[in-house]
Write an enzyme that holds these catalytic residues in place. Structure first.
Site, PDB file in Angstrom:
ATOM      1  CD  GLU A   1      -5.701  -4.246  -6.295  1.00  0.00           C
ATOM      2  OE1 GLU A   1      -5.767  -3.366  -5.416  1.00  0.00           O
ATOM      3  OE2 GLU A   1      -4.721  -5.004  -6.431  1.00  0.00           O
TER       4      GLU A   1
ATOM      5  CE  LYS B   1      -4.022   0.287   2.006  1.00  0.00           C
ATOM      6  NZ  LYS B   1      -4.955   0.183   0.863  1.00  0.00           N
TER       7      LYS B   1
END
Length: 354
Positions: free
Chosen positions: A204, A168
């Site tokens: 994604e 992230k």
């Protein structure tokens, strides 16, 4: 964005571990213009939620998983990170200090945003000499209203092999804004990205993982370095296996390996046991399989489990099953039941904030 009462701050100097942090009044932070985060994007984000039970108590959902994922990301970004215990304690303290901001059950949740940033000054490209770990919270409702309508992006890419798509990193997110802004201007909810090498396989959505359902088989793209190992995604896989659905072996195996190695808890016998699911198949997901699926849904801390009503690929629009009898709805009921204390937590996933 709702400014709540308190945030949490903890610092680490070069070559040192993080020391005890403190809850402090919410407000702006001061930073050198030379800060590593401002010049070179040396930073990570996390995201988790606090939920209120019917009796008023507050639960966290698997915060140690966020802590472990942060550690993996910090290693990739040449940053120190809080220990798992420090991370979880910071979440507890921050939520406890803002406890009255947690919405009543069924009315939303309290979103918790941890940040790990290079706050020390640098000019040449190198790791920062000081790091700040901070955390703030915000009450939130449902991110999406109704089924999602996605568009497949086949020109721009979210991540590339060897990059930071599986952590992230702060720098992962703003590059998707162009595709997302253009998609929303055309009436779509979000963007589904393809792999950057062949442009044949789904990867994604801009901020969440994706699953497809065909007959009784649930599939999700394998974690191969370009896809974020979502905690909601991991939980869905485990719940789906309990329900008797077939789930790709690679999704479970790779996730367990990464988490166990990070925690120094690599258990060979456990991995062998996982490998003995004889009904499980391992495969990638080409766009053609996506278009032929019975059902599609997205998962993530923010979106939880959101059904997909339609996907458009090269001007071809395909619609999917949604509603009460879908796989995604069954998983949603079980997952949110555990998160809010309505369903018994037999796995020890929830942590009470006292």
């Amino acid at each position: 964005m709702v400014p709540t009462d308190y945030m949490y701050v903890m610092k680490s100097s070069e070559g040192e571990s993080f020391t005890q942090g403190n809850v402090t009044p919410f407000g702006n932070i001061e930073m050198s213009p030379y800060a590593g985060i401002l010049n070179y994007g040396q930073g990570l984000i996390e995201g988790l939620k606090a939920y209120r039970k019917e009796d008023g108590r507050v639960l966290l959902f698997r915060p140690e998983q966020n802590a472990q994922r942060l550690k993996i990301g910090a290693e990739r970004m040449c940053m120190p990170s809080p220990s798992v215990e420090q991370f979880v304690e910071a979440v507890k303290q921050t939520v406890r200090a803002n406890k009255h901001w947690v919405p009543p059950q069924g009315k939303g949740s309290l979103y918790v945003r941890p940040l790990l940033i290079g706050s020390g000054p640098v000019l040449g490209l190198c790791p920062a000499p000081e790091y700040t770990f901070l955390m703030y919270v915000c009450p939130v409702g449902n991110y999406h209203k109704g089924p999602l309508n996605l568009v497949v992006e086949d020109k721009l890419h979210r991540a590339t092999p060897g990059g930071t798509g599986d952590i992230k990193a702060i720098t992962n997110y703003s590059p998707v804004c162009k595709a997302l802004t253009e998609a929303r201007a055309k009436g779509f909810s979000d963007v589904l990205f393809l792999d950057a090498v062949t442009k044949k396989y789904i990867e994604e959505v801009s901020t969440c993982n994706i699953f497809i359902v065909k007959d009784d088989v649930i599939s999700t793209p394998a974690i191969v370095g370009t896809i974020l190992p979502g905690i909601t995604r991991k939980s869905i896989i485990e719940i789906a296996l309990d329900f008797g659905y077939q789930v790709s072996l690679s999704e479970t195996l790779v996730f367990v390996i990464r988490w166990k190695v990070c925690c120094r808890q690599f258990d060979k016998q456990e991995l062998i046991k996982i490998c003995q699911f004889d009904q499980v198949e391992e495969r990638t997901i080409p766009v053609e399989d996506l278009l032929e699926a019975d059902e599609v849904f997205c998962s993530g801390t923010v979106v939880v489990i959101s059904p997909v009503g339609s996907i458009t690929y090269q001007d071809k629009r395909v619609e999917y099953k949604t509603g009460a009898e879908t796989v995604s709805q069954k998983l949603y009921v079980m997952l949110t039941g555990i998160q809010t204390g309505r369903v018994e937590d037999k796995r020890g996933w929830t942590v009470e904030v006292v």
